[in-house]
Design a protein around this motif. Structure first.
Motif, PDB file in Angstrom:
ATOM      1  N   PRO A 111       0.821  -1.219   0.000  1.00  0.00           N
ATOM      2  CA  PRO A 111       0.000   0.000   0.000  1.00  0.00           C
ATOM      3  C   PRO A 111       0.855   1.269   0.000  1.00  0.00           C
ATOM      4  CG  PRO A 111       0.009  -0.985   2.183  1.00  0.00           C
ATOM      5  CD  PRO A 111       0.731  -1.943   1.282  1.00  0.00           C
ATOM      6  N   HIS A 112       1.446   1.588  -1.180  1.00  0.00           N
ATOM      7  CA  HIS A 112       2.331   2.753  -1.256  1.00  0.00           C
ATOM      8  C   HIS A 112       1.581   4.031  -1.606  1.00  0.00           C
ATOM      9  CE1 HIS A 112       1.926   2.219  -5.568  1.00  0.00           C
ATOM     10  NE2 HIS A 112       2.595   3.327  -5.775  1.00  0.00           N
ATOM     11  N   ALA A 113       0.343   3.910  -2.096  1.00  0.00           N
ATOM     12  CA  ALA A 113      -0.465   5.078  -2.434  1.00  0.00           C
ATOM     13  C   ALA A 113      -1.928   4.662  -2.437  1.00  0.00           C
ATOM     14  CB  ALA A 113      -0.066   5.647  -3.788  1.00  0.00           C
ATOM     15  N   ALA A 114      -2.809   5.607  -2.174  1.00  0.00           N
ATOM     16  CA  ALA A 114      -4.239   5.321  -2.131  1.00  0.00           C
ATOM     17  C   ALA A 114      -4.761   4.980  -3.523  1.00  0.00           C
ATOM     18  CB  ALA A 114      -4.994   6.524  -1.577  1.00  0.00           C
ATOM     19  N   PRO A 115      -5.823   4.167  -3.618  1.00  0.00           N
ATOM     20  CA  PRO A 115      -6.429   3.894  -4.921  1.00  0.00           C
ATOM     21  C   PRO A 115      -6.762   5.198  -5.641  1.00  0.00           C
ATOM     22  CG  PRO A 115      -7.374   2.461  -3.253  1.00  0.00           C
ATOM     23  CD  PRO A 115      -6.505   3.449  -2.526  1.00  0.00           C
ATOM     24  N   GLY A 116      -6.415   5.268  -6.916  1.00  0.00           N
ATOM     25  CA  GLY A 116      -6.623   6.485  -7.685  1.00  0.00           C
ATOM     26  C   GLY A 116      -5.479   7.469  -7.584  1.00  0.00           C
ATOM     27  N   LYS A 117      -4.528   7.208  -6.674  1.00  0.00           N
ATOM     28  CA  LYS A 117      -3.383   8.100  -6.484  1.00  0.00           C
ATOM     29  C   LYS A 117      -2.059   7.385  -6.780  1.00  0.00           C
ATOM     30  CE  LYS A 117      -6.000  11.409  -4.726  1.00  0.00           C
ATOM     31  NZ  LYS A 117      -6.202  12.709  -5.417  1.00  0.00           N
ATOM     32  N   GLN A 118      -2.126   6.280  -7.472  1.00  0.00           N
ATOM     33  CA  GLN A 118      -0.949   5.430  -7.625  1.00  0.00           C
ATOM     34  C   GLN A 118      -0.052   5.816  -8.796  1.00  0.00           C
ATOM     35  OE1 GLN A 118      -3.824   2.379  -7.870  1.00  0.00           O
ATOM     36  NE2 GLN A 118      -2.992   1.193  -6.173  1.00  0.00           N
ATOM     37  N   PHE A 119      -0.583   6.543  -9.775  1.00  0.00           N
ATOM     38  CA  PHE A 119       0.162   6.731 -11.012  1.00  0.00           C
ATOM     39  C   PHE A 119       0.474   8.208 -11.254  1.00  0.00           C
ATOM     40  CE2 PHE A 119      -2.639   2.967 -11.638  1.00  0.00           C
ATOM     41  CZ  PHE A 119      -1.636   2.018 -11.498  1.00  0.00           C
ATOM     42  N   HIS A 120       1.633   8.439 -11.851  1.00  0.00           N
ATOM     43  CA  HIS A 120       2.153   9.780 -12.053  1.00  0.00           C
ATOM     44  C   HIS A 120       2.899   9.799 -13.372  1.00  0.00           C
ATOM     45  CE1 HIS A 120       4.898  13.225 -11.478  1.00  0.00           C
ATOM     46  NE2 HIS A 120       4.012  13.691 -10.630  1.00  0.00           N
ATOM     47  N   PHE A 121       2.849  10.911 -14.091  1.00  0.00           N
ATOM     48  CA  PHE A 121       3.524  10.990 -15.384  1.00  0.00           C
ATOM     49  C   PHE A 121       5.006  10.650 -15.269  1.00  0.00           C
ATOM     50  CE2 PHE A 121       6.172  13.475 -18.306  1.00  0.00           C
ATOM     51  CZ  PHE A 121       5.748  12.949 -19.513  1.00  0.00           C
ATOM     52  N   ALA A 122       5.646  11.090 -14.175  1.00  0.00           N
ATOM     53  CA  ALA A 122       7.089  10.876 -14.025  1.00  0.00           C
ATOM     54  C   ALA A 122       7.443   9.417 -13.782  1.00  0.00           C
ATOM     55  CB  ALA A 122       7.641  11.741 -12.896  1.00  0.00           C
ATOM     56  N   HIS A 123       6.502   8.636 -13.228  1.00  0.00           N
ATOM     57  CA  HIS A 123       6.762   7.225 -12.947  1.00  0.00           C
ATOM     58  C   HIS A 123       6.305   6.395 -14.147  1.00  0.00           C
ATOM     59  CE1 HIS A 123       6.874   7.710  -8.272  1.00  0.00           C
ATOM     60  NE2 HIS A 123       7.724   8.491  -8.911  1.00  0.00           N
ATOM     61  N   LEU A 124       7.237   6.133 -15.035  1.00  0.00           N
ATOM     62  CA  LEU A 124       6.899   5.401 -16.257  1.00  0.00           C
ATOM     63  C   LEU A 124       6.601   3.939 -15.975  1.00  0.00           C
ATOM     64  CD1 LEU A 124       9.706   6.811 -18.595  1.00  0.00           C
ATOM     65  CD2 LEU A 124       7.477   7.810 -18.043  1.00  0.00           C
ATOM     66  N   TYR A 125       7.230   3.398 -14.916  1.00  0.00           N
ATOM     67  CA  TYR A 125       7.066   1.992 -14.544  1.00  0.00           C
ATOM     68  C   TYR A 125       6.718   1.888 -13.066  1.00  0.00           C
ATOM     69  CZ  TYR A 125       9.179   1.063 -19.050  1.00  0.00           C
ATOM     70  OH  TYR A 125       9.424   1.026 -20.396  1.00  0.00           O
ATOM     71  N   ASN A 126       5.995   0.825 -12.729  1.00  0.00           N
ATOM     72  CA  ASN A 126       5.604   0.551 -11.343  1.00  0.00           C
ATOM     73  C   ASN A 126       5.975  -0.892 -11.039  1.00  0.00           C
ATOM     74  OD1 ASN A 126       3.664   3.029 -10.493  1.00  0.00           O
ATOM     75  ND2 ASN A 126       3.392   2.542 -12.660  1.00  0.00           N
ATOM     76  N   PHE A 127       6.801  -1.083  -9.999  1.00  0.00           N
ATOM     77  CA  PHE A 127       7.408  -2.385  -9.757  1.00  0.00           C
ATOM     78  C   PHE A 127       6.820  -3.094  -8.536  1.00  0.00           C
ATOM     79  CE2 PHE A 127      10.676   0.099 -11.971  1.00  0.00           C
ATOM     80  CZ  PHE A 127      10.974  -0.759 -13.014  1.00  0.00           C
ATOM     81  N   THR A 128       6.874  -4.414  -8.604  1.00  0.00           N
ATOM     82  CA  THR A 128       6.608  -5.297  -7.471  1.00  0.00           C
ATOM     83  C   THR A 128       7.913  -6.026  -7.162  1.00  0.00           C
ATOM     84  OG1 THR A 128       6.054  -7.198  -8.847  1.00  0.00           O
ATOM     85  CG2 THR A 128       4.254  -5.651  -8.334  1.00  0.00           C
ATOM     86  N   PRO A 129       7.993  -6.743  -6.033  1.00  0.00           N
ATOM     87  CA  PRO A 129       9.204  -7.546  -5.800  1.00  0.00           C
ATOM     88  C   PRO A 129       9.512  -8.490  -6.953  1.00  0.00           C
ATOM     89  CG  PRO A 129       7.914  -7.404  -3.784  1.00  0.00           C
ATOM     90  CD  PRO A 129       7.082  -6.763  -4.871  1.00  0.00           C
ATOM     91  N   GLY A 130       8.473  -9.106  -7.519  1.00  0.00           N
ATOM     92  CA  GLY A 130       8.691 -10.057  -8.603  1.00  0.00           C
ATOM     93  C   GLY A 130       9.199  -9.406  -9.874  1.00  0.00           C
ATOM     94  N   THR A 131       8.585  -8.282 -10.279  1.00  0.00           N
ATOM     95  CA  THR A 131       9.014  -7.666 -11.533  1.00  0.00           C
ATOM     96  C   THR A 131      10.389  -7.021 -11.396  1.00  0.00           C
ATOM     97  OG1 THR A 131       7.698  -5.684 -10.997  1.00  0.00           O
ATOM     98  CG2 THR A 131       6.709  -7.322 -12.473  1.00  0.00           C
TER      99      THR A 131
END
Length: 331
Positions: A204-224
């Motif tokens: 839970p790094h950000a609230a639903p609807g607040k997870q994505f930003h233009f500057a963050h081209l990629y979003n990672f999990t431990p697996g990825t």
């Protein structure tokens, strides 16, 4: 595979940056401010990214002139920002110093004002970095006397020269993360390591609807992140964050064997679970979130109290160290 609610197919036409497959689902059409931003998940390897990755020229211009204002609401670093960066630098020195020998070379990509670079230098290592933003880099050079150069990762010579390369909340900003990690691997001396820290979309790094930003081209999990590192010929030596922490911190080392063991099978489920774990109400009512908000409020209030005076003490310390270093070089 877990049974998730169906998602619309993405119109993305370019292959995934990790697995090179071309099957995507759309997970969001808005950024954290409610503006249009299509975000897709690869159904093969679970990597989450912008549906359309901006071109390198557009990104370079954005980071040189716009990013700091857009992301930090400041074109020049405020006293509060400098203090927070200084504290972060001290934290990274404590975290990473057990993996370093005296006088080894430390290099930071996307060094900001150079607070982390300076903290490593003051602790006894040969530290330097690069930063594309003109005002932040100039502040670091003139005020903190940090060894910073203009540029981006592609500008750095791939000669194996460094014992530790730091990408602290940088990899998610780069348009070609696999090539970036390959570049970093080639920069490492024998026995060298890289520290990569990114937001953890599986936690839970950000609230639903607040997870994505233009500057963050990629979003990672431990697996990825593990899979991406392996594809670049880097193995995970240590995981320096806890599983449910809002960030991932991996210490990576060159390892030619890991490429053969890449396993994407759980990545998609891990990423979808992270995205669907909380409702807006459930996210904000978590005891950990409430404690964290209270702690941050107190911390931010304390940081601003006497910030200018504490900043002057830091600048004086850096100035004195810079003068001493110049005298040693001249001797």
């Amino acid at each position: 595979m877990a049974n998730f609610p169906s998602l619309p197919a993405s119109s993305r036409s370019t292959p995934c940056a990790l697995c090179r497959q071309n099957r995507f689902e759309l997970v969001s059409d808005r950024d954290r401010r409610g503006e249009l931003l299509a975000t897709a998940i690869c159904t093969t390897c679970g990597l989450i990214s912008h549906e359309t990755i901006p071109g390198e020229e557009e990104l370079s211009a954005y980071y040189r002139s716009t990013y700091r204002t857009d992301y930090h609401s400041a074109y020049r670093p405020s006293p509060h920002h400098v203090l927070r960066a200084w504290q972060l630098g001290a934290h990274l020195v404590r975290k990473l110093s057990p993996y370093l020998k005296p006088r080894e070379r430390v290099f930071e990509i996307g060094a900001g004002i150079g607070a982390t670079v300076k903290q490593f230098e003051l602790a006894g290592w040969q530290a330097s970095g690069i930063e594309p933003h003109d005002n932040y880099r100039e502040f670091g050079r003139s005020q903190l006397h940090a060894t910073l150069e203009a540029g981006e990762l592609n500008d750095v010579d791939e000669t194996p020269w460094y014992d530790l390369v730091i990408l602290h909340h940088v990899l998610e900003h780069l348009p070609h993360p696999l090539q970036a990690l390959e570049h970093v691997r080639r920069m490492l001396r024998l026995g060298g390591r890289a520290y990569v820290e990114v937001p953890n979309v599986a936690a839970p790094h950000a609230a639903p609807g607040k997870q994505f930003h233009f500057a963050h081209l990629y979003n990672f999990t431990p697996g990825t992140l593990t899979s991406l590192a392996a594809a670049a010929g880097l193995g995970v030596k240590e995981v320096l964050t806890s599983p449910n922490q809002e960030v991932l911190g991996f210490l990576l080392v060159p390892d030619s064997r890991v490429h053969a063991s890449i396993d994407y099978s759980q990545n998609y489920a891990e990423a979808r679970s992270g995205l669907l774990r909380y409702s807006t109400f459930g996210y904000h009512c978590r005891p950990h979130y409430l404690r964290q908000r209270a702690s941050r409020f107190v911390s931010q209030f304390a940081d601003r109290w006497g910030a200018e005076q504490r900043l002057q003490r830091i600048l004086q310390k850096c100035s004195s160290a810079g003068t001493a270093r110049a005298m040693l070089r001249a001797a």
